[in-house]
Design a protein around this motif. Structure first.
Motif, mmCIF file in Angstrom:
data_model
loop_
_atom_site.group_PDB
_atom_site.id
_atom_site.type_symbol
_atom_site.label_atom_id
_atom_site.label_comp_id
_atom_site.label_asym_id
_atom_site.label_seq_id
_atom_site.Cartn_x
_atom_site.Cartn_y
_atom_site.Cartn_z
ATOM 1 N N GLU A 130 0.859 -1.107 -0.021
ATOM 2 C CA GLU A 130 0.106 0.029 0.026
ATOM 3 C C GLU A 130 0.967 1.287 0.030
ATOM 4 O O GLU A 130 0.651 2.297 -0.949
ATOM 5 N N THR A 131 1.831 1.368 1.067
ATOM 6 C CA THR A 131 2.784 2.349 1.042
ATOM 7 C C THR A 131 3.388 2.727 -0.357
ATOM 8 O O THR A 131 3.517 3.812 -0.970
ATOM 9 N N TRP A 132 4.063 1.789 -0.827
ATOM 10 C CA TRP A 132 4.632 1.867 -2.234
ATOM 11 C C TRP A 132 3.727 2.313 -3.374
ATOM 12 O O TRP A 132 3.906 3.151 -4.205
ATOM 13 N N GLU A 133 2.455 1.709 -3.427
ATOM 14 C CA GLU A 133 1.549 2.225 -4.340
ATOM 15 C C GLU A 133 1.180 3.666 -4.210
ATOM 16 O O GLU A 133 1.297 4.363 -5.252
ATOM 17 N N ASN A 134 1.089 3.967 -3.066
ATOM 18 C CA ASN A 134 0.587 5.455 -2.948
ATOM 19 C C ASN A 134 1.667 6.292 -3.191
ATOM 20 O O ASN A 134 1.341 7.540 -3.540
ATOM 21 N N ASN A 135 3.037 6.013 -3.225
ATOM 22 C CA ASN A 135 4.152 6.785 -3.555
ATOM 23 C C ASN A 135 4.396 6.516 -5.111
ATOM 24 O O ASN A 135 5.548 7.135 -5.465
ATOM 25 N N GLU A 163 3.740 9.913 -10.688
ATOM 26 C CA GLU A 163 2.181 10.370 -11.280
ATOM 27 C C GLU A 163 1.937 9.504 -12.720
ATOM 28 O O GLU A 163 1.084 9.296 -13.006
ATOM 29 N N LYS A 187 1.061 3.770 -13.219
ATOM 30 C CA LYS A 187 -0.364 3.346 -12.837
ATOM 31 C C LYS A 187 -0.203 1.757 -12.429
ATOM 32 O O LYS A 187 0.574 1.214 -13.255
#
Length: 416
Positions: free
Chosen positions: A198-203, A206, A209
């Motif tokens: 989750e943390t990796w994905e949120n960062n 831009e 995807k």
């Protein structure tokens, strides 16, 4: 992002008489040049349906790629409908006429007037040669949008796309590149995997995807990057892969086109181990996962589908008392199956399946989806119980993937 819609024309698709392979192929090719397909549409061979499809597609997309309805018979009305859509007339195109004339003369065939009509194109169409057939492709521009009409015959459509359409779409739109990277995982559910990263994905940057693509006990993580420098995007994705792998490495068996059974086969070859398989509920599917790939003979010694108790006892050597006391779907039975197939085939490793795939065969204590699997090697034999669902084929495929994953972990995870 340039958006495209694929409009396939043909009652034969709607009736289910043929599979719409054109849409899949076109989507894959557009993806390579940075054009995103936002919709596949199929309409019938009527003017009303085609016009409605064109009008709707025009609202949604920058590119509308049309296939079908360009044959010489009366039921092929795409050209006439395009004339109505663009408010133009049909005219006989000299270059198209020369091409269709050559097509028939070079084959020694008589050309009918209906064949000459293949050279009749809407007057605003840019002619696209079709060296694979008689129906040319057509390129239209309208209000900064592109419409392309092509034959529905797959090899003709593909020729037109590859020889003309793809290159000219890139020039017209100056499209960005799209780069995909697939991380393939097994043995962890989609929601649990999402929690781990989750943390990796949120960062993520831009322009990158992430998509989760689950199937039969496996989840593919697709990282998609967008940019104008393909190598730079590729390097950016690889940097993110390096960041996420430590979080999920024990679940990762490969990347991109890697297949789970192939990946495990490479591990077995690397470790100089041989394999034997005893199957009941998976009915040969587990062995097929390996043998469908060339080179499996390097490590697979043999496989036995011991579907009946008679074969389990008389061929595989499972004790009659074991089945009588515990049943065919039991820890004790599957342990003997794995151990015995290993000995029978003189292999380093034996694996086995026994379960109730469904829809019948359940008992009060063993519902559909009760699956036992076992693993045996020189260090001993162990078994696992899975409680799966009610779908027979899903149960078979998930069981195979879970057991192959167990084998993978026993062999060290993946080839580094």
């Amino acid at each position: 992002m340039i958006k495209a819609e694929i409009l396939n024309i043909g009652d034969e698709i709607l009736y289910g008489q043929i599979t719409n392979t054109n849409a899949q192929w076109i989507s894959a090719e557009l993806d390579k040049i940075g054009i995103r397909v936002v919709r596949h549409s199929v309409v019938s061979d009527t003017e009303e349906a085609i016009l409605e499809g064109l009008q709707e597609a025009e609202k949604r997309a920058d590119v509308v790629l049309i296939t079908g309805g360009l044959g010489p018979t009366k039921d092929d009305i795409t050209k006439k409908t395009l004339c109505k859509f663009f408010d133009v007339k049909l005219i006989r195109h000299p270059e198209a006429l020369r091409a269709v004339t050559h097509f028939f003369e070079s084959r020694g065939r008589e050309m009918l007037e209906v064949n000459r009509q293949q050279a009749d194109l809407p007057e605003n169409a840019e002619y696209i040669p079709n060296l694979k057939g008689t129906a040319p492709g057509m390129w239209f521009e309208k209000n900064g949008k592109i419409f392309v009409s092509m034959p529905g015959v797959p090899h003709e459509m593909q020729f037109i796309m590859q020889s003309y359409v793809l290159e000219n779409l890139q020039k017209f739109f100056h499209t960005p590149c799209i780069v995909h990277k697939m991380i393939k995982t097994v043995g962890i559910g989609e929601s649990y995997l999402a929690r781990e990263i989750e943390t990796w994905e949120n960062n993520l940057p831009e322009n990158l995807k992430l998509a989760y693509l689950p199937a039969f006990g496996m989840v593919r993580l697709r990282i998609t990057g967008l940019g104008y420098d393909q190598e730079a995007v590729r390097r950016q994705i690889e940097q993110e892969v390096d960041k996420v792998l430590p979080l999920i490495d024990k679940y990762v068996y490969g990347f991109d086109d890697d297949d789970l059974a192939i990946a495990v086969g490479r591990l077995l070859v690397q470790n100089k181990k041989t394999l034997a398989i005893a199957e009941s509920c998976t009915g040969g599917y587990l062995a097929h996962c390996f043998t469908q790939h060339a080179g499996s003979s390097e490590y697979l010694k043999g496989a036995l589908v011991a579907y009946s108790n008679e074969i389990k006892i008389n061929v595989l050597g499972v004790k009659k008392e074991t089945i009588e006391q515990f049943g065919a779907v039991s820890e004790q039975t599957v342990l003997e199956m794995a151990s015995n197939i290993r000995k029978l085939c003189n292999a380093d490793i034996g694996i086995a399946t026994s379960g109730i795939a469904g829809p019948g065969g359940a008992t009060p204590t063993k519902p559909v989806g009760t699956i036992w699997v076992a693993y045996a090697d020189e260090n001993g034999t162990s078994a696992k119980l899975y409680q799966l669902g009610n779908d027979r084929m899903v149960n078979i495929q998930v069981t195979a993937n879970l057991l192959i994953d167990w084998l993978r972990r026993k062999q060290g995870g993946r080839v580094k």
